[in-house]
Design a protein around this motif. Structure first.
Motif, PDB file in Angstrom:
ATOM      1  N   SER A   1       0.811  -1.237   0.000  1.00  0.00           N
ATOM      2  CA  SER A   1       0.000   0.000   0.000  1.00  0.00           C
ATOM      3  C   SER A   1       0.836   1.277   0.000  1.00  0.00           C
ATOM      4  O   SER A   1       0.361   2.336  -0.371  1.00  0.00           O
ATOM      5  N   HIS A   2       2.096   1.167   0.439  1.00  0.00           N
ATOM      6  CA  HIS A   2       2.996   2.333   0.552  1.00  0.00           C
ATOM      7  C   HIS A   2       2.391   3.448   1.420  1.00  0.00           C
ATOM      8  O   HIS A   2       2.573   4.618   1.134  1.00  0.00           O
ATOM      9  N   LEU A   3       1.682   3.059   2.462  1.00  0.00           N
ATOM     10  CA  LEU A   3       1.130   4.058   3.390  1.00  0.00           C
ATOM     11  C   LEU A   3       2.196   4.399   4.425  1.00  0.00           C
ATOM     12  O   LEU A   3       3.127   3.632   4.642  1.00  0.00           O
ATOM     13  N   LYS A   4       2.021   5.541   5.078  1.00  0.00           N
ATOM     14  CA  LYS A   4       3.000   5.958   6.097  1.00  0.00           C
ATOM     15  C   LYS A   4       2.961   4.982   7.263  1.00  0.00           C
ATOM     16  O   LYS A   4       1.888   4.574   7.699  1.00  0.00           O
ATOM     17  N   SER A   5       4.140   4.613   7.732  1.00  0.00           N
ATOM     18  CA  SER A   5       4.255   3.656   8.836  1.00  0.00           C
ATOM     19  C   SER A   5       4.726   4.378  10.101  1.00  0.00           C
ATOM     20  O   SER A   5       5.344   5.439  10.024  1.00  0.00           O
ATOM     21  N   ALA A   6       4.454   3.766  11.246  1.00  0.00           N
ATOM     22  CA  ALA A   6       4.960   4.306  12.514  1.00  0.00           C
ATOM     23  C   ALA A   6       6.456   4.004  12.644  1.00  0.00           C
ATOM     24  O   ALA A   6       7.158   4.600  13.462  1.00  0.00           O
ATOM     25  N   ASP A   7       6.939   3.085  11.810  1.00  0.00           N
ATOM     26  CA  ASP A   7       8.352   2.677  11.844  1.00  0.00           C
ATOM     27  C   ASP A   7       9.128   3.435  10.768  1.00  0.00           C
ATOM     28  O   ASP A   7       8.825   3.326   9.581  1.00  0.00           O
ATOM     29  N   SER A   8      10.128   4.198  11.173  1.00  0.00           N
ATOM     30  CA  SER A   8      10.836   5.055  10.205  1.00  0.00           C
ATOM     31  C   SER A   8      11.624   4.245   9.176  1.00  0.00           C
ATOM     32  O   SER A   8      11.704   4.627   8.007  1.00  0.00           O
TER      33      SER A   8
END
Length: 206
Positions: free
Chosen positions: A118-125
């Motif tokens: 999905s390439h959504l923003k993750s909480a993991d950098s």
């Protein structure tokens, strides 16, 4: 020995002394990414990813886990299937367990592979750096982007234009509708504007 193979063998050396296993796993990667049906998801794609990630290596928290993600994220790839990421994550887990890689690294690797769906923003950098590097092709020069788009079309050559074009437009529109395509400052500054220009142009040309 090319840099891709060298980096992989060095990575495995952190977890196993078994030389034949190292070569066996590299051969599997080389074979899968060199499949004749692949035109974009190739060893060259891995090579480009490695170069992009080297630029941000100092920002990465778990470099070993990220490298496993790099090598295994597209190891299973079939244009007709929608579970490539899941299958790739499963194979990554299986291979990492063969070398007794710590469970937290395996979990992280699997999560990063699944994030490429999905390439959504993750909480993991680290995950954000990986998905950004994976999408960096979108922000290349129009010449390089066109080649990428052509290669993607080749991978989906089984589908006629009447099926492919609406599907491709849907993917591009999805990325353009995101607040930002790239989730990290580094990749955003470097590629965001050009990526949007490229995708808009491709939509117009389809």
């Amino acid at each position: 020995m090319n840099i891709l193979k060298q980096t992989f063998i060095r990575l495995l050396a952190n977890f196993t002394d078994n030389e034949s296993l190292k070569m066996e796993l590299w051969t599997e990667i080389e074979k899968n990414y060199s499949d004749k049906k692949r035109h974009y998801h190739t060893l060259e794609h891995l090579d480009n990813l490695l170069i992009r990630l080297m630029d941000v290596k100092d920002e990465i928290q778990d470099w070993d886990a990220l490298l496993f993600t790099l090598y295994y994220h597209d190891i299973i790839y079939d244009a007709l299937k929608s579970d490539n990421e899941e299958k790739s994550a499963e194979l990554a887990e299986k291979r990492m367990k063969q070398m007794a890689v710590p469970v937290e690294k395996i979990t992280l690797c699997k999560e990063q592979i699944l994030a490429t769906k999905s390439h959504l923003k993750s909480a993991d950098s680290d995950t954000n750096y990986f998905t950004d590097a994976d999408l960096s092709v979108l922000g290349q020069s129009w010449e390089n982007y066109s080649l990428y788009a052509e290669n993607v079309r080749k991978e989906y050559s089984i589908y006629p234009d009447i099926v492919y074009i609406p599907g491709r437009k849907k993917v591009l529109t999805h990325f353009l509708s995101m607040e930002s395509i790239f989730k990290t400052d580094f990749f955003y500054r470097k590629f965001e504007w050009q990526a949007k220009q490229n995708m808009q142009k491709e939509i117009e040309l389809l």
